[in-house]
Design an enzyme around this catalytic site. Structure first.
Site, mmCIF file in Angstrom:
data_model
loop_
_atom_site.group_PDB
_atom_site.id
_atom_site.type_symbol
_atom_site.label_atom_id
_atom_site.label_comp_id
_atom_site.label_asym_id
_atom_site.label_seq_id
_atom_site.Cartn_x
_atom_site.Cartn_y
_atom_site.Cartn_z
ATOM 1 C CB THR A 1 17.230 56.670 3.304
ATOM 2 O OG1 THR A 1 16.534 55.574 2.725
ATOM 3 C CG2 THR A 1 18.597 56.181 3.779
ATOM 4 C CG ASN A 2 13.717 53.376 5.778
ATOM 5 O OD1 ASN A 2 13.931 52.317 5.205
ATOM 6 N ND2 ASN A 2 12.747 54.202 5.396
ATOM 7 C CG HIS A 3 18.725 50.598 8.804
ATOM 8 N ND1 HIS A 3 20.004 50.860 8.405
ATOM 9 C CD2 HIS A 3 18.571 51.206 10.004
ATOM 10 C CE1 HIS A 3 20.618 51.575 9.334
ATOM 11 N NE2 HIS A 3 19.755 51.808 10.310
ATOM 12 C CB ALA B 1 10.539 51.271 5.123
#
Ligand code: C5P
Length: 399
Positions: A207-209, A275
């Protein structure tokens, strides 16, 4: 807020009547004054006592008020209301309303009401599809009444289909929009937000932030203009309390893609603030991956590019905006993205500035438009950034 608005809620005999309690609470929380009228069969599903306690007023079930000899005046009640919301509206009551029958207090109030009338059908899928019900709904729309569409999902009968009463939050948001004097009152806005989560095995993922804060700030800003806003949101930590925004929760990019495409056609403005993971594990394991080897190669495959596909399908009148997070040749790369995805606007996120981007409460953006207009903004709160974006979108779509 609906402070001071006089809301009359009509409850019919349907299992969805249990949701009327929540609906009344939502309106009271919004500052509205609520009165309730019920059919006789509605009180088999929920008691008048529950609804009178929540609405802080007696509930009307009949012309005669107990055995006091006092009559409830259906004309007065119809004139009192700023909006009459029949939720749940049963097939029986819809049939009566469409044909001018008024053998109970609720239908008599309906015939005498001068205010806008909203109705939220609730019934099993076969009843909902029956030509008699379809024709009643269409007749009522013809009278100028407002349909609050039934939703799809599991029905009380255990069958799946359309017929479930709209969720109280969605009913409230339709009423909000009706009373709104915003510039985007009749517009539908879709916003993607948050990250996506791509599974490697049952316990791990990529995943991402992304926090979803920018997406939700945009959603609130557009909803405040009276738009009907849907957020398709990946997994985020803090989901804001948003009674006038519809959220569709998804996990993976593939799910986000489907959720967007399912409702794409109806939207006027689409903002891709999520995102989205560009790649996903090609073959996620059904069991937990063991650490047997010193090195471990991950095989990834490309995810669908939601914004690009929307760009391909864009119809006349639709406005598409995307975000770009670039670390080098920012403007040049953003321009390429704008063209490749056939967007109308791209919002360039700065990663260089302190306090901008992922997880922060603030952001610093520049906006590049299809006609090459380029505007840079200061570091601002995400709410103010959302307002800047909204103002530019409104200017572009000429409302
Ligand atoms: O190509 P890139 O990922 O840099 O493009 C960013 C923009 O495209 C963002 O608006 C993002 O929400 C959108 N996007 C998308 N689907 C993807 C990848 C990005 O909608 N798979």
């Amino acid at each position: 807020m609906l402070t001071g608005k006089k809301i009359l809620i009509g409850v019919c005999g349907s299992i969805a009547a249990y949701k009327s309690a929540h609906l009344i609470r939502l309106f009271i929380k919004e500052g509205a004054e609520v009165r309730v009228v019920m059919t006789a069969s509605a009180s088999s599903f929920i008691t008048p006592l529950t609804l009178s306690t929540l609405s802080k007023h007696q509930v009307y079930t009949d012309f005669e008020n107990g055995s006091s000899g006092v009559w409830n005046n259906h004309v007065d009640l119809g004139l009192w209301a700023d909006a009459f919301i029949i939720a749940p509206a049963s097939a029986n009551t819809l049939g009566k309303m469409a044909n001018g029958l008024c053998d109970n207090f609720l239908t008599a109030v309906y015939l005498s009401a001068r205010c806008p009338v909203f109705f939220a059908p609730a019934m099993d899928l076969d009843m909902h599809q029956h030509p008699a019900v379809v024709s009643a709904i269409s007749k009522l729309k013809g009278f100028g009444n407002h349909l609050i569409e039934a939703e799809s999902g599991e029905l009380a009968s255990g069958l799946y289909g359309t017929g479930r009463m709209a969720e109280p939050e969605n009913i409230l948001s339709q009423i909000h929009r009706f009373f709104s004097s915003g510039r985007l009152k009749n517009k539908k806005v879709l916003i993607t937000a948050g990250p996506t989560r791509e599974p490697l095995d049952p316990v791990r993922y990529i995943t991402n932030h992304s926090s979803g804060k920018m997406g939700y700030a945009l959603a609130k800003s557009f909803a405040a203009e009276g738009a009907e806003v849907t957020v398709v949101c990946g997994p985020i930590q803090e989901k804001p309390d948003t009674s006038n925004i519809k959220t569709v929760d998804v996990t993976t990019a593939v799910e986000m893609h489907k959720a967007v495409m399912d409702i794409f056609e109806k939207q006027d403005i689409l903002i891709f603030a999520a995102a989205v993971a560009d790649y996903t594990p090609a073959a996620p394991s059904d069991t937990k991956i063991k650490k047997n080897e010193d090195t471990f190669a991950l095989h990834l495959k490309k995810n669908p590019d939601i914004a690009a596909e929307a760009g391909k399908k864009k119809r006349l009148g639709q406005f598409l905006a995307g975000f770009a997070l670039e670390t080098n040749n920012e403007k040049e790369n953003a321009l390429k993205k704008l063209k490749n995805k056939n967007l109308d606007m791209i919002i360039l996120n700065s990663l260089k500035d302190e306090g901008a981007g992922f997880g922060h409460e603030t952001n610093k953006i520049s906006i590049l438009e299809k006609d090459n207009n380029f505007t840079s903004f200061e570091l601002k709160s995400k709410e103010e950034v959302a307002k800047d974006i909204k103002e530019l979108v409104i200017k572009k779509i000429h409302v």
